[in-house]
Design an enzyme around this catalytic site. Structure first.
Site, short mmCIF file in Angstrom:
data_model
loop_
_atom_site.label_atom_id
_atom_site.label_comp_id
_atom_site.label_asym_id
_atom_site.label_seq_id
_atom_site.Cartn_x
_atom_site.Cartn_y
_atom_site.Cartn_z
N LYS A 1 46.22 34.97 40.43
CA LYS A 1 46.89 35.39 39.18
C LYS A 1 46.68 34.36 38.07
O LYS A 1 46.19 33.27 38.31
CB LYS A 1 48.38 35.60 39.43
CG LYS A 1 48.72 36.40 40.65
CD LYS A 1 48.21 37.83 40.62
CE LYS A 1 48.75 38.61 41.79
NZ LYS A 1 48.00 39.81 42.11
C1 LIG Z 1 48.91 40.57 43.00
C2 LIG Z 1 49.44 41.87 42.69
C3 LIG Z 1 50.69 42.29 43.20
C4 LIG Z 1 51.58 41.45 44.08
O1 LIG Z 1 50.92 40.70 44.99
P1 LIG Z 1 51.67 39.68 46.01
O2 LIG Z 1 50.52 39.21 46.84
O3 LIG Z 1 52.67 40.46 46.76
O4 LIG Z 1 52.30 38.59 45.20
C5 LIG Z 1 51.15 43.54 42.81
N1 LIG Z 1 50.44 44.33 42.02
C6 LIG Z 1 49.24 43.96 41.51
C7 LIG Z 1 48.53 44.89 40.58
C8 LIG Z 1 48.69 42.72 41.84
O5 LIG Z 1 47.50 42.37 41.36
#
Ligand SMILES: *Cc1c(COP(=O)(O)O)cnc(C)c1O
Length: 226
Positions: free
Chosen positions: A187
């Site tokens: 992220k």
């Molecule tokens: C990364 C992501 C999440 C959540 O991911 P976690 O690994 O649970 O933190 C949810 N939705 C999208 C679109 C993502 O890219």
């Protein structure tokens, strides 16, 4: 063959010193650093409340639960996303209903949503995929017309903005009933693993804050007023 990483964390001496401080404080969960993180995140996005959780998936799940979406309900969402956006509805026994994406941003196509609305539809869960915001202005119109809740899976879009009809810039995280962010290493910003809910609703805030610790809030937490 040389590998180019999809993403790479930037960890400076500042992050190391903060982690060190937490270790030395011996308070490893729900401590003052978390409160500061939540407060600063909320301020940055122009939203009243932030609740940090263990993942973006948990953030989405708690939002669905706090909104009372469950068995017999449908949630309109996009198939072009991380699996968590559809799973969040399934976790609560609700049914994700997929609407196709539009070809430029790869986000849910608002012009195809109304055909997917049924008497069971409770919410639209839109994703700002790869940091490109969904068409929130069109989504708000549809949600208002059909009395639907709007949820933002903003896990990939920290720092993005959308421009409303009068030219005002709105921050991702401030649109809809609540928004979910994720801090996995792919992220914009990472905590290793982690997530966060943003909402202006005191009710959603209270519920999510309670659920993140399975209602096991400390005395100190319950005294904190917001
Ligand atoms: C990364 C992501 C999440 C959540 O991911 P976690 O690994 O649970 O933190 C949810 N939705 C999208 C679109 C993502 O890219």
């Amino acid at each position: 063959m040389q590998q180019i990483p999809l993403s790479k964390p930037s960890i400076t001496s500042l992050e190391r010193s903060y982690v060190q401080k937490v270790m030395e404080s011996e308070r490893l969960a729900l401590g003052p650093f978390l409160e500061e993180f939540e407060a600063r995140f909320a301020t940055t996005c122009g939203v009243r409340h932030a609740i940090a959780v263990n993942s973006g998936t948990s953030a989405l799940h708690l939002i669905i639960r706090a909104l009372g979406i469950g068995a017999g309900d449908e949630v309109i969402t996009t198939p072009y996303s991380f699996i968590a956006s559809a799973n969040a509805a399934l976790f609560e026994g609700a049914m994700p209903v997929f609407v196709d994406i539009e070809p430029v941003t790869f986000n849910i196509d608002p012009s195809k949503i109304e055909a997917a609305i049924s008497p069971r539809t409770r919410a639209i869960l839109a994703v700002d995929v790869f940091g490109a915001p969904a068409d929130w202005i069109a989504l708000q119109d549809i949600a208002e017309r059909h009395n639907l809740l709007l949820i933002d899976d903003a896990c990939e879009a920290l720092g993005a903005t959308v421009t409303d009809r009068s030219g005002v810039q709105l921050k991702i995280g401030s649109l809809g009933e609540a928004a979910a962010f994720g801090f996995y290493p792919n992220k914009q910003m990472t905590t290793g693993e982690g997530g966060l809910i943003l909402t202006d609703s005191k009710k959603i805030y209270d519920m999510c804050r309670s659920m993140r610790t399975s209602t096991r809030a400390s005395r100190r937490e319950s005294r904190t007023s917001c």
